[in-house]
Design a protein around this motif. Structure first.
Motif, PDB file in Angstrom:
ATOM      1  N   ILE A 140     -25.179  -2.713  11.407  1.00  0.00           N
ATOM      2  CA  ILE A 140     -24.790  -1.856  10.279  1.00  0.00           C
ATOM      3  C   ILE A 140     -26.036  -1.368   9.541  1.00  0.00           C
ATOM      4  O   ILE A 140     -26.126  -0.209   9.126  1.00  0.00           O
ATOM      5  CB  ILE A 140     -23.859  -2.638   9.318  1.00  0.00           C
ATOM      6  N   ASN A 141     -27.004  -2.268   9.402  1.00  0.00           N
ATOM      7  CA  ASN A 141     -28.225  -1.892   8.708  1.00  0.00           C
ATOM      8  C   ASN A 141     -28.999  -0.799   9.468  1.00  0.00           C
ATOM      9  O   ASN A 141     -29.487   0.165   8.873  1.00  0.00           O
ATOM     10  CB  ASN A 141     -29.087  -3.144   8.493  1.00  0.00           C
ATOM     11  N   ASP A 142     -29.085  -0.964  10.796  1.00  0.00           N
ATOM     12  CA  ASP A 142     -29.703   0.079  11.638  1.00  0.00           C
ATOM     13  C   ASP A 142     -28.980   1.408  11.448  1.00  0.00           C
ATOM     14  O   ASP A 142     -29.583   2.465  11.373  1.00  0.00           O
ATOM     15  CB  ASP A 142     -29.563  -0.272  13.129  1.00  0.00           C
ATOM     16  N   PHE A 143     -27.648   1.303  11.405  1.00  0.00           N
ATOM     17  CA  PHE A 143     -26.841   2.515  11.264  1.00  0.00           C
ATOM     18  C   PHE A 143     -27.173   3.234   9.959  1.00  0.00           C
ATOM     19  O   PHE A 143     -27.381   4.449   9.938  1.00  0.00           O
ATOM     20  CB  PHE A 143     -25.348   2.161  11.328  1.00  0.00           C
ATOM     21  N   LEU A 144     -27.243   2.448   8.872  1.00  0.00           N
ATOM     22  CA  LEU A 144     -27.540   3.041   7.567  1.00  0.00           C
ATOM     23  C   LEU A 144     -28.893   3.739   7.559  1.00  0.00           C
ATOM     24  O   LEU A 144     -29.108   4.718   6.849  1.00  0.00           O
ATOM     25  CB  LEU A 144     -27.519   1.959   6.483  1.00  0.00           C
ATOM     26  N   ASN A 145     -29.817   3.215   8.389  1.00  0.00           N
ATOM     27  CA  ASN A 145     -31.164   3.779   8.412  1.00  0.00           C
ATOM     28  C   ASN A 145     -31.352   4.843   9.489  1.00  0.00           C
ATOM     29  O   ASN A 145     -32.472   5.307   9.708  1.00  0.00           O
ATOM     30  CB  ASN A 145     -32.186   2.657   8.615  1.00  0.00           C
ATOM     31  N   THR A 146     -30.283   5.204  10.192  1.00  0.00           N
ATOM     32  CA  THR A 146     -30.413   6.223  11.239  1.00  0.00           C
ATOM     33  C   THR A 146     -30.260   7.607  10.619  1.00  0.00           C
ATOM     34  O   THR A 146     -29.283   7.864   9.916  1.00  0.00           O
ATOM     35  CB  THR A 146     -29.345   6.009  12.335  1.00  0.00           C
ATOM     36  N   ASP A 147     -31.237   8.460  10.885  1.00  0.00           N
ATOM     37  CA  ASP A 147     -31.195   9.831  10.378  1.00  0.00           C
ATOM     38  C   ASP A 147     -30.609  10.721  11.481  1.00  0.00           C
ATOM     39  O   ASP A 147     -31.296  11.093  12.423  1.00  0.00           O
ATOM     40  CB  ASP A 147     -32.616  10.276   9.998  1.00  0.00           C
ATOM     41  N   TYR A 148     -29.325  11.017  11.356  1.00  0.00           N
ATOM     42  CA  TYR A 148     -28.651  11.756  12.436  1.00  0.00           C
ATOM     43  C   TYR A 148     -29.098  13.212  12.513  1.00  0.00           C
ATOM     44  O   TYR A 148     -29.034  13.823  13.570  1.00  0.00           O
ATOM     45  CB  TYR A 148     -27.129  11.627  12.303  1.00  0.00           C
ATOM     46  N   GLN A 149     -29.526  13.746  11.393  1.00  0.00           N
ATOM     47  CA  GLN A 149     -30.046  15.126  11.450  1.00  0.00           C
ATOM     48  C   GLN A 149     -31.324  15.145  12.270  1.00  0.00           C
ATOM     49  O   GLN A 149     -31.525  16.011  13.113  1.00  0.00           O
ATOM     50  CB  GLN A 149     -30.324  15.629  10.041  1.00  0.00           C
ATOM     51  N   TRP A 150     -32.164  14.153  12.039  1.00  0.00           N
ATOM     52  CA  TRP A 150     -33.415  14.077  12.787  1.00  0.00           C
ATOM     53  C   TRP A 150     -33.128  13.822  14.257  1.00  0.00           C
ATOM     54  O   TRP A 150     -33.695  14.447  15.151  1.00  0.00           O
ATOM     55  CB  TRP A 150     -34.291  12.958  12.201  1.00  0.00           C
ATOM     56  N   LEU A 151     -32.176  12.897  14.501  1.00  0.00           N
ATOM     57  CA  LEU A 151     -31.806  12.544  15.870  1.00  0.00           C
ATOM     58  C   LEU A 151     -31.339  13.786  16.635  1.00  0.00           C
ATOM     59  O   LEU A 151     -31.580  13.931  17.823  1.00  0.00           O
ATOM     60  CB  LEU A 151     -30.686  11.496  15.826  1.00  0.00           C
ATOM     61  N   CYS A 152     -30.646  14.667  15.934  1.00  0.00           N
ATOM     62  CA  CYS A 152     -30.109  15.865  16.575  1.00  0.00           C
ATOM     63  C   CYS A 152     -31.078  17.037  16.456  1.00  0.00           C
ATOM     64  O   CYS A 152     -30.696  18.195  16.641  1.00  0.00           O
ATOM     65  CB  CYS A 152     -28.749  16.200  15.995  1.00  0.00           C
ATOM     66  N   GLY A 153     -32.314  16.745  16.118  1.00  0.00           N
ATOM     67  CA  GLY A 153     -33.352  17.768  16.183  1.00  0.00           C
ATOM     68  C   GLY A 153     -33.514  18.602  14.942  1.00  0.00           C
ATOM     69  O   GLY A 153     -34.281  19.560  14.943  1.00  0.00           O
ATOM     70  N   TRP A 154     -32.767  18.258  13.858  1.00  0.00           N
ATOM     71  CA  TRP A 154     -32.895  19.077  12.658  1.00  0.00           C
ATOM     72  C   TRP A 154     -33.983  18.516  11.768  1.00  0.00           C
ATOM     73  O   TRP A 154     -33.751  17.876  10.772  1.00  0.00           O
ATOM     74  CB  TRP A 154     -31.565  19.178  11.907  1.00  0.00           C
ATOM     75  N   SER A 155     -35.212  18.739  12.202  1.00  0.00           N
ATOM     76  CA  SER A 155     -36.340  18.192  11.474  1.00  0.00           C
ATOM     77  C   SER A 155     -36.429  18.817  10.093  1.00  0.00           C
ATOM     78  O   SER A 155     -36.265  20.018   9.921  1.00  0.00           O
ATOM     79  CB  SER A 155     -37.608  18.489  12.251  1.00  0.00           C
TER      80      SER A 155
END
Lengths: 77, 375
Positions: free
Chosen positions: B255-270
């Motif tokens: 859950i903690n990893d999830f909270l710290n995941t930047d999905y915009q960044w992951l999907c290339g929206w730098s």
């Protein structure tokens, strides 16, 4: 004998149609490489390969009569 | 509610073979969260509301636009400008006052996922972007929530059910077993950029509602661990079984990893892409040092006649050079996605102008705001 590949979604923008034929390939790695050489646009996009209606997780043998599908993710809602 | 009261409203489905009062009671006891009240969300909400899902939550932070209405017929022209979640909730309550309908007119973030998803038994993904799709999937995996997922592209749609363990497959498939890592930004076009036939999300959304009803009531064979593709032009369906993949590296494991995941960044929206909003863009319009570039394909609509610009499709950005005397470049496209990609490509190619922006929300948002301003 040619292997028939079903192409879905916007991948058809690159292949020009929803079915393409590939000759002389024995496995999915070769098949995907041959397709990317023939349609360079496919090298720029992600898609999942299914063989006989099951997605593959590793290089998989193909034979004439095997059904191949190339499936990209869709995002629209 | 009494059985006779239930029967009155739901008799046409209760008389079905294999359905009956037990299935209806299961629906009435179920809580479902529908994420996205757009093209897919509209039919999903209507049919789940009609079928008697006990509690329906609706998440959407968008407002109704006139260009939504060709495929989102739950809304009316008079409702343009209202929050979709509120307007949809009102309609579903009017359709079926016996169920609980809750509007969540908020942006879905990692934290909101963790707050909302545990309150519901089933999650339905009707979102319109990959950031949200990967975020919802990962949250559903971590929280153990069944996920009915649907998506459309032009004339085709996909439907699946994820995270439902069965006796044969105790470790069920999730979205990342089908599509392990997100595509790069701009690689797959959304409805705003690629277009969509109005009735297609109607078909796919209706299938999603049907799949959820099957899953809850135990009738038929829901699309668990399978992905169905529907091609409206050929009127052809094709479904595949989804094999388990090795867990992708970008998949959060806690859950903690999830909270710290930047999905915009992951999907290339730098965040490195500088966007300008339509208001700032309007102020720049009079400046002769601005070069405005339409990166859509040649024939894309709507046509832009309101300001001077050059047309230069995204695929050809490598050949673009700034004209004499220009100090700033603003790229625009339909929704702001391809123009963000154009900014990145321009910078990667070492473009000589360093003030480079993407028009946020694209020409559709710009036109919507300017049209409203002129009323």
């Amino acid at each position: 004998m040619a292997i028939s590949v079903m192409v879905f979604g916007q991948l058809t923008d690159w292949t020009g149609g929803n079915t393409v034929q590939v000759e002389g390939v024995a496995d999915t790695d070769t098949l995907v490489r041959v397709l990317k050489e023939k349609y360079p646009g496919l090298a720029q996009v992600k898609f999942t390969v299914a063989v006989d209606r099951k997605t593959i997780t590793t290089n998989t043998p193909v034979h004439p009569g095997t059904t191949i599908a190339l499936m990209p993710p869709f995002s629209g809602g | 509610m009494s059985v006779s009261g239930i029967y009155e409203r739901y008799q046409r489905q209760m008389i079905l073979k294999g359905f009956g009062v037990t299935a209806q009671e299961r629906l009435l006891r179920s809580r479902v969260l529908v994420i996205g009240a757009g093209g897919l969300g509209c039919p999903v909400l209507l049919y789940l509301g009609g079928a008697g899902l006990g509690e329906i939550g609706i998440v959407d932070d968008d407002r109704i636009s006139i260009h939504n209405l060709h495929r989102q017929p739950i809304y009316t022209t008079a409702a343009v400008g209202r929050m979709k979640a509120d307007a949809a909730a009102e309609t579903i309550r009017a359709l079926n006052p016996d169920i609980e309908v809750v509007s969540h007119a908020v942006r879905l973030t990692n934290a909101v996922c963790l707050e909302l998803l545990p309150r519901y038994d089933y999650i339905v993904d009707c979102s319109d972007n990959f950031e949200t799709r990967y975020m919802i999937n990962d949250a559903c995996v971590l929280l153990g929530r069944p996920l009915v997922s649907g998506a459309v592209s032009q004339y085709e749609g996909q439907v699946s059910i994820f995270n439902v363990p069965t006796r044969e497959r105790p470790d069920p498939a999730n979205y990342r077993d089908m599509f392990p890592e997100p595509p790069a930004a701009g690689e797959v076009l959304n409805c705003a950029d690629a277009g969509v036939l109005g009735s297609l999300p109607g078909v796919i959304g209706s299938m999603m509602a049907g799949e959820l009803v099957k899953l809850i009531t135990g009738i038929g064979e829901p699309l668990v661990n399978r992905l169905l593709t529907y091609d409206m032009l050929q009127h052809r369906t094709y479904d595949v079984e989804i094999s388990k993949q090795a867990t992708p590296t970008s998949m959060p494991s806690t859950i903690n990893d999830f909270l710290n995941t930047d999905y915009q960044w992951l999907c290339g929206w730098s965040a490195a892409v500088d966007e300008i909003d339509p208001g700032t863009f309007n102020r720049l319009l009079g400046d002769p040092g601005i070069m405005i570039v339409d990166v859509r394909e040649w024939s894309e609509m709507p046509e832009v006649t309101e300001f001077d610009h050059v047309k230069h499709p995204l695929g050809l950005i490598g050949n673009l050079t700034a004209s004499e005397g220009k100090h700033t470049v603003v790229f625009f496209c339909q929704s702001g996605k391809r123009s963000a990609e154009a900014v990145r490509n321009w910078k990667d190619a070492g473009g000589t102008i360093h003030k480079v922006y993407s028009l946020s929300g694209g020409i559709l948002r710009w036109k919507a705001i300017n049209d409203t301003a002129h009323v």
